[in-house]
Motif scaffolding. Structure first.
Motif, PDB file in Angstrom:
ATOM      1  N   VAL A  52       6.096  -1.271  14.583  1.00 49.82           N
ATOM      2  CA  VAL A  52       6.993  -1.608  13.478  1.00 49.82           C
ATOM      3  C   VAL A  52       8.377  -1.932  14.020  1.00 49.82           C
ATOM      4  O   VAL A  52       8.922  -1.185  14.830  1.00 49.82           O
ATOM      5  CB  VAL A  52       7.086  -0.430  12.489  1.00 49.82           C
ATOM      6  N   VAL A  53       8.948  -3.068  13.612  1.00 50.19           N
ATOM      7  CA  VAL A  53      10.293  -3.404  14.066  1.00 50.19           C
ATOM      8  C   VAL A  53      11.332  -3.280  12.956  1.00 50.19           C
ATOM      9  O   VAL A  53      12.512  -3.210  13.213  1.00 50.19           O
ATOM     10  CB  VAL A  53      10.371  -4.821  14.676  1.00 50.19           C
ATOM     11  N   GLU A  85      -6.551  -5.140   5.062  1.00 49.80           N
ATOM     12  CA  GLU A  85      -5.397  -4.302   4.753  1.00 49.80           C
ATOM     13  C   GLU A  85      -4.121  -5.117   4.878  1.00 49.80           C
ATOM     14  O   GLU A  85      -4.064  -6.082   5.628  1.00 49.80           O
ATOM     15  CB  GLU A  85      -5.342  -3.084   5.667  1.00 49.80           C
ATOM     16  N   MET A  86      -3.091  -4.671   4.169  1.00 51.14           N
ATOM     17  CA  MET A  86      -1.844  -5.408   4.174  1.00 51.14           C
ATOM     18  C   MET A  86      -0.845  -4.785   5.145  1.00 51.14           C
ATOM     19  O   MET A  86      -0.774  -3.580   5.282  1.00 51.14           O
ATOM     20  CB  MET A  86      -1.250  -5.421   2.782  1.00 51.14           C
ATOM     21  N   ILE A  87      -0.110  -5.645   5.820  1.00 47.87           N
ATOM     22  CA  ILE A  87       0.908  -5.160   6.740  1.00 47.87           C
ATOM     23  C   ILE A  87       2.117  -4.724   5.918  1.00 47.87           C
ATOM     24  O   ILE A  87       2.672  -5.526   5.175  1.00 47.87           O
ATOM     25  CB  ILE A  87       1.314  -6.277   7.730  1.00 47.87           C
ATOM     26  N   PRO A  88       2.535  -3.478   6.019  1.00 43.10           N
ATOM     27  CA  PRO A  88       3.593  -2.994   5.139  1.00 43.10           C
ATOM     28  C   PRO A  88       5.009  -3.270   5.637  1.00 43.10           C
ATOM     29  O   PRO A  88       5.963  -3.132   4.887  1.00 43.10           O
ATOM     30  CB  PRO A  88       3.346  -1.489   5.070  1.00 43.10           C
ATOM     31  N   ALA A  89       5.169  -3.631   6.896  1.00 39.91           N
ATOM     32  CA  ALA A  89       6.515  -3.851   7.431  1.00 39.91           C
ATOM     33  C   ALA A  89       6.434  -4.881   8.541  1.00 39.91           C
ATOM     34  O   ALA A  89       5.382  -5.053   9.158  1.00 39.91           O
ATOM     35  CB  ALA A  89       7.079  -2.545   7.983  1.00 39.91           C
ATOM     36  N   ASP A  90       7.528  -5.571   8.794  1.00 38.70           N
ATOM     37  CA  ASP A  90       7.545  -6.535   9.890  1.00 38.70           C
ATOM     38  C   ASP A  90       7.231  -5.799  11.187  1.00 38.70           C
ATOM     39  O   ASP A  90       7.807  -4.749  11.473  1.00 38.70           O
ATOM     40  CB  ASP A  90       8.926  -7.183   9.999  1.00 38.70           C
ATOM     41  N   PRO A 109       0.841  -1.202   0.000  1.00 41.82           N
ATOM     42  CA  PRO A 109       0.000   0.000   0.000  1.00 41.82           C
ATOM     43  C   PRO A 109       0.875   1.251   0.000  1.00 41.82           C
ATOM     44  O   PRO A 109       2.036   1.210   0.395  1.00 41.82           O
ATOM     45  CB  PRO A 109      -0.791  -0.128   1.285  1.00 41.82           C
ATOM     46  N   LEU A 110       0.273   2.318  -0.441  1.00 44.50           N
ATOM     47  CA  LEU A 110       1.010   3.575  -0.522  1.00 44.50           C
ATOM     48  C   LEU A 110       1.014   4.288   0.818  1.00 44.50           C
ATOM     49  O   LEU A 110       1.981   4.926   1.196  1.00 44.50           O
ATOM     50  CB  LEU A 110       0.357   4.452  -1.591  1.00 44.50           C
ATOM     51  N   GLY A 111      -0.101   4.174   1.511  1.00 40.10           N
ATOM     52  CA  GLY A 111      -0.217   4.897   2.772  1.00 40.10           C
ATOM     53  C   GLY A 111      -0.551   3.967   3.915  1.00 40.10           C
ATOM     54  O   GLY A 111      -1.022   2.853   3.715  1.00 40.10           O
ATOM     55  N   VAL A 112      -0.280   4.405   5.123  1.00 33.49           N
ATOM     56  CA  VAL A 112      -0.571   3.583   6.279  1.00 33.49           C
ATOM     57  C   VAL A 112      -1.033   4.488   7.419  1.00 33.49           C
ATOM     58  O   VAL A 112      -0.646   5.659   7.493  1.00 33.49           O
ATOM     59  CB  VAL A 112       0.668   2.742   6.674  1.00 33.49           C
ATOM     60  N   THR A 113      -1.891   3.945   8.273  1.00 31.07           N
ATOM     61  CA  THR A 113      -2.391   4.732   9.394  1.00 31.07           C
ATOM     62  C   THR A 113      -1.459   4.555  10.584  1.00 31.07           C
ATOM     63  O   THR A 113      -1.198   3.437  11.012  1.00 31.07           O
ATOM     64  CB  THR A 113      -3.797   4.259   9.792  1.00 31.07           C
ATOM     65  N   VAL A 114      -0.971   5.673  11.082  1.00 30.98           N
ATOM     66  CA  VAL A 114      -0.039   5.630  12.202  1.00 30.98           C
ATOM     67  C   VAL A 114      -0.698   6.267  13.414  1.00 30.98           C
ATOM     68  O   VAL A 114      -1.452   7.227  13.289  1.00 30.98           O
ATOM     69  CB  VAL A 114       1.262   6.387  11.839  1.00 30.98           C
ATOM     70  N   LEU A 115      -0.426   5.688  14.571  1.00 32.65           N
ATOM     71  CA  LEU A 115      -0.984   6.240  15.806  1.00 32.65           C
ATOM     72  C   LEU A 115       0.107   7.079  16.473  1.00 32.65           C
ATOM     73  O   LEU A 115       1.134   6.547  16.908  1.00 32.65           O
ATOM     74  CB  LEU A 115      -1.414   5.090  16.715  1.00 32.65           C
ATOM     75  N   LEU A 148       5.488 -11.735  16.306  1.00 33.07           N
ATOM     76  CA  LEU A 148       5.977 -10.981  15.162  1.00 33.07           C
ATOM     77  C   LEU A 148       5.124 -11.282  13.934  1.00 33.07           C
ATOM     78  O   LEU A 148       4.856 -12.434  13.615  1.00 33.07           O
ATOM     79  CB  LEU A 148       7.440 -11.368  14.886  1.00 33.07           C
ATOM     80  N   LEU A 149       4.684 -10.227  13.273  1.00 28.45           N
ATOM     81  CA  LEU A 149       3.925 -10.397  12.036  1.00 28.45           C
ATOM     82  C   LEU A 149       4.803  -9.934  10.883  1.00 28.45           C
ATOM     83  O   LEU A 149       5.424  -8.884  10.948  1.00 28.45           O
ATOM     84  CB  LEU A 149       2.647  -9.566  12.062  1.00 28.45           C
ATOM     85  N   PHE A 150       4.811 -10.725   9.811  1.00 22.48           N
ATOM     86  CA  PHE A 150       5.660 -10.377   8.674  1.00 22.48           C
ATOM     87  C   PHE A 150       4.913  -9.498   7.688  1.00 22.48           C
ATOM     88  O   PHE A 150       3.694  -9.605   7.529  1.00 22.48           O
ATOM     89  CB  PHE A 150       6.146 -11.641   7.972  1.00 22.48           C
ATOM     90  N   ALA A 151       5.674  -8.663   7.022  1.00 19.20           N
ATOM     91  CA  ALA A 151       5.092  -7.811   5.994  1.00 19.20           C
ATOM     92  C   ALA A 151       4.522  -8.672   4.884  1.00 19.20           C
ATOM     93  O   ALA A 151       5.055  -9.733   4.583  1.00 19.20           O
ATOM     94  CB  ALA A 151       6.154  -6.878   5.438  1.00 19.20           C
ATOM     95  N   GLY A 152       3.446  -8.210   4.276  1.00 19.83           N
ATOM     96  CA  GLY A 152       2.837  -8.954   3.185  1.00 19.83           C
ATOM     97  C   GLY A 152       1.607  -9.721   3.615  1.00 19.83           C
ATOM     98  O   GLY A 152       0.822 -10.148   2.781  1.00 19.83           O
ATOM     99  N   GLY A 153       1.434  -9.905   4.929  1.00 22.74           N
ATOM    100  CA  GLY A 153       0.247 -10.586   5.417  1.00 22.74           C
ATOM    101  C   GLY A 153      -0.949  -9.654   5.379  1.00 22.74           C
ATOM    102  O   GLY A 153      -0.813  -8.437   5.457  1.00 22.74           O
ATOM    103  N   LYS A 154      -2.128 -10.240   5.235  1.00 22.85           N
ATOM    104  CA  LYS A 154      -3.343  -9.436   5.194  1.00 22.85           C
ATOM    105  C   LYS A 154      -4.170  -9.728   6.420  1.00 22.85           C
ATOM    106  O   LYS A 154      -4.383 -10.888   6.764  1.00 22.85           O
ATOM    107  CB  LYS A 154      -4.154  -9.796   3.951  1.00 22.85           C
ATOM    108  N   GLN A 155      -4.652  -8.690   7.077  1.00 25.02           N
ATOM    109  CA  GLN A 155      -5.480  -8.884   8.250  1.00 25.02           C
ATOM    110  C   GLN A 155      -6.906  -9.220   7.842  1.00 25.02           C
ATOM    111  O   GLN A 155      -7.469  -8.598   6.951  1.00 25.02           O
ATOM    112  CB  GLN A 155      -5.445  -7.619   9.117  1.00 25.02           C
ATOM    113  N   LYS A 156      -7.457 -10.253   8.473  1.00 28.49           N
ATOM    114  CA  LYS A 156      -8.867 -10.586   8.251  1.00 28.49           C
ATOM    115  C   LYS A 156      -9.571 -10.418   9.587  1.00 28.49           C
ATOM    116  O   LYS A 156      -9.258 -11.137  10.542  1.00 28.49           O
ATOM    117  CB  LYS A 156      -9.030 -12.037   7.781  1.00 28.49           C
ATOM    118  N   GLY A 157     -10.463  -9.485   9.661  1.00 29.63           N
ATOM    119  CA  GLY A 157     -11.171  -9.263  10.913  1.00 29.63           C
ATOM    120  C   GLY A 157     -11.023  -7.819  11.362  1.00 29.63           C
ATOM    121  O   GLY A 157     -10.823  -6.928  10.533  1.00 29.63           O
TER     122      GLY A 157
END
Lengths: 61, 764
Positions: free
Chosen positions: B351-352, B301-306, B270-276, B335-344
């Protein structure tokens, strides 16, 4: 027969201007899309009628 | 509704089945990143006070009604001044007034009417417009113009036998011809000289070298004859040869506008990501995402970074990265790897690693992606070496003969031999054969990157398959029920319960059970789902429990080890379980048998678990190597290992997890259910529906070489005729002028007929 010299000159000039027009149109991107324009022309006859309708619709609402 | 409001009802008159999907449901904050100024700057092509121009890629564009709708955006939205669709590229150009409507609103409107623009990280990179094609067409135009005029001015010479009464006319014609030939030599033949020079500098005589030599000699001798006034030269044939070769090159250079062959991870992310930040949500471009920041990932949505999971129920679908098609449930702190898609629901992550350093993107740091594929030279190049050798020996033989008999004729004979024996027919037969084959492959939904892929397909010995998404059809899962058979009413309850959940297994179960004869769906009284475990649903007259063995609390756990089973309990009675297996693409078993009969070695590398091992052994036979739980890097290494044993490998895969292997393999074919959609960098893209034709494709690619061979023999015959005139010193310009187009046109015709006929015989 000497008319031939002039005629050849003219014919080359005419053909050359067509070539120039062709190169210009290529550079201008006229050959980039050879499908969409053929569809687009089918829609073209519509705008007039719809703009008037749009107005009446707006009046109603 | 929306269409009606804006008088676009005629939309439906144009196409019988416009098939618009009003995807009204999207989280409104999904495109919030488009408010960010730096992102807008990267996306738009032109920006001023009252105008902004932007081009979006819309993969959903599929029919003429789409064009109509997209080009009438200005009637739906006030601020849009103009929109223009490009159907072949599946793009739309929109010009709008940013003071009236924002970029975000435009994107949301497009998404609402069913054409969600594909905006990825790649779009932010500076675009370079290719002028390659423009130049090719211009070269062709110039060469064609000059050739036809030279031909016309040469007619008096042909018919008069070299004697023209009118004083000065012959000279004038010759000088005009000379002038017309210059642009062909300088502009048109430039690419041939460049290619020949490149080959020579590497110490290789490629096909362009003898052609360049023939051109130089043809033009040199002709200029000499014209300037010295003792002949008409062979400029008509010379320009004709260049023109035909340019046509061949253009014909071979078939491109698919809507398909991109060199995508990398940037095209997916994705081009953009929501940051808190400070308890406030903020949208930033992914490129500015830094270590330690907290990001929010919503449904789909897709996780953009580990990143490490901080909060929320993570149910990550890694099918894109690993090929595993069942979402994984993750706990806080994992740890979640980049490229995974969240369902739910939405989750919060810390971000690490920066996006470019992530696990999946590291694949692109491999050397394979740095260098362009070291393509082996086409087989026509070695042939041209023999050709050149034979040619020179004939020329020398002729020279020796005339040296003895009439030394004055040495130079004319040698130059005539070199002119007439130009291997351009060989080049023509190759370019037209491969060009036509590219089109036939394209018609059969195998889209090749360029013509040299045909030759590499013909050489394949090993075929390596990926499992998920490649040989299995992710859309249709195979659902089987085992246990006490369910009544129609019970099935209805199960279906209704499964429909409430977004888990992959539930949705394949629901789509399997859903039939028309179900009455009104029973009213839902209670529903609760434990993500990744199972669900409980209460409805009129029944309480349904669906889920894994431990969740449903089944005593009989003999099948509990396979994760793709859904156990069913209705009103606290255990009924049995649904086994949801992979659905293999139709005709795949026949394909594998056929390929193995043809002595191809088949391999399977799957990122998934080995639940399907038995089925795969049945399909591929006991001897085929099957590997499971393979990482993307391991896939690449496996292919490399095969290649080190001097084997020619074809990789058939999809998804990002195969990207390295596709790049490494001699031929990388990406399988995609929609060719215009995403697929990783590869040599060819294949529609999933035609995978069962793979054996015919390979056969056809092999036949291509034979076709070139046949045409080569024909062109040699023409050359023998031409050379026999030339060695006798009788090569009149008219003989050359007849032989040249006759050989070129007959070869082009023969090639077209043969390729089409063979394609028909192979069932393509």
């Amino acid at each position: 027969m000497s008319a031939l010299f002039i005629l050849i000159g003219i014919s080359l000039f005419v053909a050359g201007s067509f070539l120039a027009a062709f190169i210009w149109s290529v550079g201008n991107g006229q050959f980039d899309d050879d499908y969409t324009p053929s569809i687009r022309m089918l829609f073209e006859n519509q705008p007039k009628e719809s703009t008037t309708e749009k107005k009446t619709n707006q009046n109603k609402s | 509704m929306l269409l009606n409001e804006n008088d676009l009802c005629t939309y439906y008159n144009i196409d019988q089945s416009p098939g618009i999907k009003a995807k009204g449901k999207f989280v409104s904050s999904r495109f919030a990143y488009l408010e960010d100024e730096s992102i807008i700057d990267q996306l738009v092509q032109f920006r001023s006070e009252g105008q902004m121009n932007v081009t979006f890629s819309l993969p959903q564009m599929h029919c003429s009604s789409c064009i109509f709708l997209l080009e009438n955006l200005h009637r739906i939205e006030e601020g849009v001044t103009r929109s223009q669709a490009h159907f072949e590229r599946k793009e739309v150009f929109i010009s709008f007034d940013p003071t009236i409507i924002s970029l975000r609103k435009i994107v949301e409107l497009l998404a609402f009417i069913g054409y969600e623009p594909a905006i990825s990280l790649n779009d932010a990179a500076p675009k370079k417009k290719s002028t390659y094609n423009h130049q090719k067409i211009a070269e062709l135009g110039v060469a064609g113009f000059c050739f036809s005029n030279i031909m016309m001015l040469s007619f008096p010479e042909y018919f008069s036998g070299g004697e023209i009464e009118q004083q000065g006319l012959k000279e004038t014609f010759s000088w005009i011809i000379l002038g017309l030939s210059l642009p062909v030599l300088i502009f048109g033949a430039k690419s041939i000289f460049v290619a020949a020079w490149k080959g020579l500098r590497q110490g290789i005589i490629n096909i362009d070298a003898p052609i360049a030599l023939a051109i130089v000699i043809t033009f040199g001798r002709s200029y000499y004859e014209i300037i010295s006034g003792n002949g008409a030269g062979y400029l008509d044939s010379g320009t004709g040869i260049i023109f035909f070769m340019l046509i061949g090159r253009w014909f071979q250079h078939k491109t698919y506008d809507a398909i991109s062959f060199d995508r990398q991870y940037k095209s997916y992310f994705p081009l953009g990501v929501t940051v808190l930040k400070d308890f406030k949500e903020e949208n930033i471009p992914v490129t500015r995402l830094q270590k330690g920041e907290i990001i929010i990932i919503r449904n789909e949505e897709m996780i953009p970074a580990d990143a490490v999971l901080l909060q929320g129920t993570a149910n990550i679908d890694y099918s894109f990265v690993s090929g595993e098609n069942i979402p994984v449930n993750k706990k806080n702190g994992e740890l979640l790897f980049a490229g995974g898609k969240q369902k739910g629901g939405a989750i919060q992550l810390r971000v690490v690693k920066e996006p470019s350093q992530s696990y999946i993107t590291q694949l692109w740091n491999n050397d394979v992606f740095g260098k362009s594929k070291n393509k082996e030279q086409s087989f026509i190049h070695p042939w041209s070496r023999y050709f050149t050798a034979v040619l020179f020996s004939i020329a020398i033989g002729g020279a020796i003969y005339w040296w003895i008999n009439d030394p004055a004729k040495i130079l004319p004979v040698v130059t005539a031999v070199l002119i007439v024996a130009c291997p351009c027919s060989l080049l023509l037969s190759a370019t037209f054969t491969f060009g036509n084959m590219l089109r036939i492959f394209g018609k059969n939904k195998l889209y090749l990157k360029n013509a040299s892929v045909i030759e590499s397909i013909a050489k394949v010995q090993h075929i390596v398959f990926d499992k998920t998404g490649t040989i299995t059809d992710t859309g249709n899962a195979l659902v089987q029920f085992k246990g006490t058979s369910l009544s129609s009413a019970e099935e209805e309850w199960v279906c209704t319960a499964a429909m409430q959940s977004s888990h992959t297994l539930s949705s394949s179960l629901a789509s399997h059970l859903r039939t028309d004869h179900f009455k009104q769906a029973p009213e839902m009284l209670y529903f609760s789902e434990t993500a990744g475990k199972g669900l409980v649903a209460e409805m009129e007259g029944a309480r349904v429990q669906l889920g894994g063995a431990s969740f449903v609390d089944v005593a009989n756990q003999e099948h509990a080890q396979t994760s793709s089973c859904v156990f069913v309990k209705i009103n606290d009675t255990y009924k049995g379980f649904y086994e949801i297996g992979n659905h293999y693409r139709p005709g795949f078993k026949e394909l594998s048998t056929k390929l193995q009969l043809n002595k191809f070695r088949l391999h399977v590398l799957s990122g998934d678990n080995d639940a399907e091992k038995n089925n795969l052994t049945q399909i591929f036979g006991p001897r085929a190597p099957l590997f499971f739980n393979i990482t993307p890097q391991q896939k690449l290494a496996y292919i490399k290992e095969l290649q080190q044993k001097h084997q020619n490998v074809m990789m058939v895969g999809d998804g990002l997890n195969d990207a390295g292997a596709l790049m490494q393999a001699d031929t990388g074919i990406a399988v995609s259910d929609d060719a215009a959609r995403f697929s990783p960098a590869c040599d060819a893209i294949m529609d999933g529906a035609v995978l069962n034709k793979l054996a015919s494709f390979i056969d056809y690619a092999k036949a291509g070489k034979n076709i070139v061979m046949i045409c080569f023999i024909l062109s040699i015959m023409y050359n023998v005729v031409g050379v026999s005139f030339a060695v006798q010193g009788k090569l009149a310009p008219i003989v050359a002028a007849i032989l040249m187009p006759a050989s070129s046109i007959s070869i082009v015709l023969l090639v077209t007929l043969l390729t089409s006929w063979v394609a028909k015989r192979k069932g393509l």
